[in-house]
Scaffold this motif. Structure first.
Motif, PDB file in Angstrom:
ATOM      1  N   HIS A   1       0.661  -1.080  -0.115  1.00  0.00           N
ATOM      2  CA  HIS A   1      -0.010  -0.095   0.046  1.00  0.00           C
ATOM      3  C   HIS A   1       0.892   1.188  -0.042  1.00  0.00           C
ATOM      4  CE1 HIS A   1      -3.622  -2.234   0.910  1.00  0.00           C
ATOM      5  NE2 HIS A   1      -2.810  -3.101   1.394  1.00  0.00           N
ATOM      6  N   VAL A   2       0.782   2.289  -0.986  1.00  0.00           N
ATOM      7  CA  VAL A   2       1.760   3.431  -1.303  1.00  0.00           C
ATOM      8  C   VAL A   2       0.782   4.503  -1.118  1.00  0.00           C
ATOM      9  CG1 VAL A   2       2.930   4.267  -2.956  1.00  0.00           C
ATOM     10  CG2 VAL A   2       2.970   1.854  -2.831  1.00  0.00           C
ATOM     11  N   ARG A   3       1.454   5.303  -0.161  1.00  0.00           N
ATOM     12  CA  ARG A   3       0.565   6.527   0.076  1.00  0.00           C
ATOM     13  C   ARG A   3       0.743   7.632  -1.140  1.00  0.00           C
ATOM     14  NH1 ARG A   3       1.040   8.526   6.250  1.00  0.00           N
ATOM     15  NH2 ARG A   3      -0.700  10.020   5.241  1.00  0.00           N
ATOM     16  N   PRO A   4       0.062   8.441  -1.512  1.00  0.00           N
ATOM     17  CA  PRO A   4       0.167   9.518  -2.658  1.00  0.00           C
ATOM     18  C   PRO A   4       1.247  10.618  -2.090  1.00  0.00           C
ATOM     19  CG  PRO A   4      -2.148   9.596  -1.571  1.00  0.00           C
ATOM     20  CD  PRO A   4      -1.473   8.460  -1.042  1.00  0.00           C
ATOM     21  N   ASN A   5       2.177  11.097  -2.971  1.00  0.00           N
ATOM     22  CA  ASN A   5       3.023  12.211  -2.332  1.00  0.00           C
ATOM     23  C   ASN A   5       2.938  13.011  -3.770  1.00  0.00           C
ATOM     24  OD1 ASN A   5       4.985  13.690  -1.725  1.00  0.00           O
ATOM     25  ND2 ASN A   5       6.627  11.944  -1.499  1.00  0.00           N
TER      26      ASN A   5
ATOM     27  N   GLU B   1       3.364  11.512  -7.231  1.00  0.00           N
ATOM     28  CA  GLU B   1       3.238   9.813  -7.022  1.00  0.00           C
ATOM     29  C   GLU B   1       1.849   9.809  -6.823  1.00  0.00           C
ATOM     30  OE1 GLU B   1       5.963   8.040  -4.302  1.00  0.00           O
ATOM     31  OE2 GLU B   1       7.677   8.191  -5.378  1.00  0.00           O
TER      32      GLU B   1
ATOM     33  N   GLY C   1      -1.065   7.259  -5.047  1.00  0.00           N
ATOM     34  CA  GLY C   1      -1.252   6.332  -4.176  1.00  0.00           C
ATOM     35  C   GLY C   1      -1.810   5.194  -4.642  1.00  0.00           C
TER      36      GLY C   1
END
Length: 105
Positions: free
Chosen positions: A44-48, A53, A55
């Motif tokens: 699970h990747v958080r938006p940056n 990037e 998420g």
């Protein structure tokens, strides 16, 4: 000299992906390798927004211990152990233990 290197075709010997074949994408350290299509996890990747990037859930390969993989021997069509020997000219080469053929031929 490492017995398993980047680009080698390996077979997974243990774990949830046992029996799968894939190429070594990279070596993480002396004991772990990342194999193509093996040990895939959902991260699970958080938006940056600063880096642009997005998420979401990303599927990626995680490292696997080198003791759980073996080099694929194309002559025997199965996983094989690898040894290292020194040739007459002083070069170190890898060879398959079952038939003695050189890996880096």
């Amino acid at each position: 000299m490492n017995k398993i290197r980047k680009g080698d075709e390996v077979v997974v010997l243990a774990g949830k992906d046992r029996g799968r074949r894939g190429a070594v994408l990279r070596r993480v350290d002396d004991e772990r390798v990342v194999v193509e299509g093996v040990n895939r996890v959902k991260k699970h990747v958080r938006p940056n927004p600063l880096k642009g990037e997005v998420g979401g859930i990303v599927e990626k390969e995680m490292p696997i211990h080198v003791s759980n993989v073996a080099l694929f021997n194309p002559a025997a069509q199965k996983a094989d152990r690898v040894g290292i020997k020194v040739l007459e000219d002083g070069r170190k080469v890898r060879f398959f233990k079952s038939n003695g053929e050189l890996v880096d031929a």
